[in-house]
Design an enzyme around this catalytic site. Structure first.
Site, PDB file in Angstrom:
ATOM      1  N   ASP A   9      40.408  41.569 165.553  1.00 22.33           N
ATOM      2  CA  ASP A   9      39.581  40.581 164.844  1.00 22.33           C
ATOM      3  C   ASP A   9      40.816  40.078 163.508  1.00 22.33           C
ATOM      4  OD1 ASP A   9      37.859  40.430 162.081  1.00 22.33           O
ATOM      5  OD2 ASP A   9      39.414  41.012 160.955  1.00 22.33           O
ATOM      6  N   SER A  10      41.080  38.740 162.970  1.00 25.28           N
ATOM      7  CA  SER A  10      42.064  38.284 162.419  1.00 25.28           C
ATOM      8  C   SER A  10      42.555  39.069 160.793  1.00 25.28           C
ATOM      9  CB  SER A  10      41.426  36.635 161.652  1.00 25.28           C
ATOM     10  OG  SER A  10      40.654  37.516 160.964  1.00 25.28           O
ATOM     11  N   TYR A  41      42.065  33.325 160.181  1.00 23.99           N
ATOM     12  CA  TYR A  41      41.513  32.598 161.280  1.00 23.99           C
ATOM     13  C   TYR A  41      40.484  31.050 160.918  1.00 23.99           C
ATOM     14  CZ  TYR A  41      43.535  35.748 164.761  1.00 23.99           C
ATOM     15  OH  TYR A  41      43.989  36.159 165.259  1.00 23.99           O
ATOM     16  N   GLY A  42      39.708  31.429 159.726  1.00 25.70           N
ATOM     17  CA  GLY A  42      38.621  30.355 159.558  1.00 25.70           C
ATOM     18  C   GLY A  42      38.754  28.642 159.462  1.00 25.70           C
ATOM     19  N   CYS A  72      35.635  39.447 164.963  1.00 25.24           N
ATOM     20  CA  CYS A  72      35.617  38.345 164.292  1.00 25.24           C
ATOM     21  C   CYS A  72      34.350  37.391 164.646  1.00 25.24           C
ATOM     22  CB  CYS A  72      37.429  37.384 164.384  1.00 25.24           C
ATOM     23  SG  CYS A  72      37.393  35.719 163.572  1.00 25.24           S
ATOM     24  N   ASN A  73      33.775  37.139 163.061  1.00 26.11           N
ATOM     25  CA  ASN A  73      33.229  35.919 163.748  1.00 26.11           C
ATOM     26  C   ASN A  73      33.304  34.801 164.235  1.00 26.11           C
ATOM     27  OD1 ASN A  73      29.842  36.651 162.264  1.00 26.11           O
ATOM     28  ND2 ASN A  73      31.756  37.845 160.765  1.00 26.11           N
ATOM     29  N   THR A  74      34.773  33.565 162.911  1.00 27.02           N
ATOM     30  CA  THR A  74      34.810  33.443 163.873  1.00 27.02           C
ATOM     31  C   THR A  74      35.438  32.594 165.442  1.00 27.02           C
ATOM     32  OG1 THR A  74      35.914  32.397 161.831  1.00 27.02           O
ATOM     33  CG2 THR A  74      37.128  31.071 163.530  1.00 27.02           C
ATOM     34  N   GLU A 151      42.110  40.773 152.507  1.00 30.50           N
ATOM     35  CA  GLU A 151      43.269  41.182 152.430  1.00 30.50           C
ATOM     36  C   GLU A 151      44.180  41.604 151.828  1.00 30.50           C
ATOM     37  OE1 GLU A 151      43.898  40.927 156.385  1.00 30.50           O
ATOM     38  OE2 GLU A 151      42.284  41.056 156.961  1.00 30.50           O
ATOM     39  N   CYS A 183      31.215  37.415 158.355  1.00 29.26           N
ATOM     40  CA  CYS A 183      32.151  37.014 158.337  1.00 29.26           C
ATOM     41  C   CYS A 183      32.685  39.119 158.176  1.00 29.26           C
ATOM     42  CB  CYS A 183      33.215  36.508 157.339  1.00 29.26           C
ATOM     43  SG  CYS A 183      34.802  37.183 157.476  1.00 29.26           S
ATOM     44  N   THR A 184      32.773  39.658 158.979  1.00 33.44           N
ATOM     45  CA  THR A 184      33.614  41.265 158.625  1.00 33.44           C
ATOM     46  C   THR A 184      34.306  41.403 157.900  1.00 33.44           C
ATOM     47  OG1 THR A 184      34.945  40.794 160.804  1.00 33.44           O
ATOM     48  CG2 THR A 184      33.339  41.777 161.567  1.00 33.44           C
ATOM     49  N   HIS A 185      34.904  40.332 156.918  1.00 31.40           N
ATOM     50  CA  HIS A 185      35.421  40.561 156.013  1.00 31.40           C
ATOM     51  C   HIS A 185      34.356  40.969 154.614  1.00 31.40           C
ATOM     52  CE1 HIS A 185      38.534  39.349 158.051  1.00 31.40           C
ATOM     53  NE2 HIS A 185      39.977  39.763 157.306  1.00 31.40           N
TER      54      HIS A 185
END
Length: 270
Positions: A9-10, A41-42, A72-74, A151, A183-185
């Site tokens: 993931d980012s 990353y987005g 990471c979706n992006t 984050e 977004c996994t965040h």
């Protein structure tokens, strides 16, 4: 040596997928890489996201995983097919599982998607949803301010509620009954998002469906870990190791308190 499920993931967002994999498949070893040095990353160009994702995949392959999950979706939107073409392993993304879960839950036929700039601009969720249900109405919105909050470990402050409310207010005027957290965040912010959207809107976290897909693939390949195996998980990040470990321990909780865990820092190029 037990082969791991590698998850990248980012940053810390992919831990939402890890938590669900640990719940459904407790015998499986997890090898996680969070690119905390280069998150988010987005907002980055697609070619940069592809380069970063490829670099992390190349690093993880040396550990001989049995599967790689792009959590990471992006990165899924930009890099999934390219990684599948060049890596001879099962590669799983998070967009198709999230779309399947939403189509299975919506009754109004109106589905919302929130994500990073890169994910929303790619149209990946809209394409995935319409492949499953051509008549579905998709309402998308980029929420780039959410990832920095996560984050920083800032999940429930007044600042977070204010930021979430400002970002999602336009979506409340729609008829959607499902909102994909694209977004996994974003599952870290489930409480404020749910407060803003109200009880009538189901939040779709792709982690549960992604873990089911992982289980199905490993079962079909006869590669599920045996009962009674005690995995030694490995977590890597590229910067901010203390904050990364703190967030991981809070989020994963009981899943790792009684498990052997190795924490390491690996610096990628800036």
């Amino acid at each position: 040596m037990q082969q791991a499920i590698a998850v990248l993931d980012s940053g810390v967002g992919g831990l939402t997928v890890v938590k669900e994999v640990m719940r459904q498949l407790p015998q499986e070893k997890i090898l996680y890489f969070g690119d905390t040095a280069r998150t988010p990353y987005g907002s980055r160009p697609a070619e940069e996201v592809l380069a970063f994702t490829s670099e992390i995949v190349d690093y993880l392959i040396q550990y001989q995983p049995k599967m790689i999950v792009i959590a990471c979706n992006t990165a899924t939107a930009v890099a999934l097919e390219e990684i599948r073409r060049r890596v001879n392993l099962p590669i799983v993304g998070v967009i198709n599982p999230g779309a399947r879960a939403a189509i299975g839950r919506t009754k109004s036929g109106v589905v919302g998607v929130i994500g990073t700039d890169g994910t929303i601009k790619s149209g990946a969720y809209e394409h995935a949803l319409k492949r499953l249900s051509p008549k579905v109405e998709v309402i998308s919105r980029a929420c780039p301010s959410f990832v920095p909050l996560v984050e920083a470990g800032n999940f429930n402050s007044s600042e977070t509620f204010r930021t979430v409310s400002e970002a999602l207010l336009p979506l409340r005027r729609s008829d959607m009954d499902c909102l994909i957290l694209g977004c996994t965040h974003y599952p870290f912010l489930c409480h404020p998002i749910s407060e803003v959207m109200g009880q009538d809107v189901v939040l779709i976290n792709s982690a549960e469906e992604t873990a089911r897909e992982i289980s199905t693939i490993l079962h079909e390949k006869s590669e599920l870990a045996g009962r009674g195996e005690v995995p030694i998980h490995q977590f890597f990040c590229s910067a901010e190791p203390r904050k990364f470990q703190e967030i991981a321990q809070i989020w994963l909780g009981e899943q790792i308190w009684l498990m052997p865990v190795v924490w390491q820092v690996y610096q990628l190029r800036a």
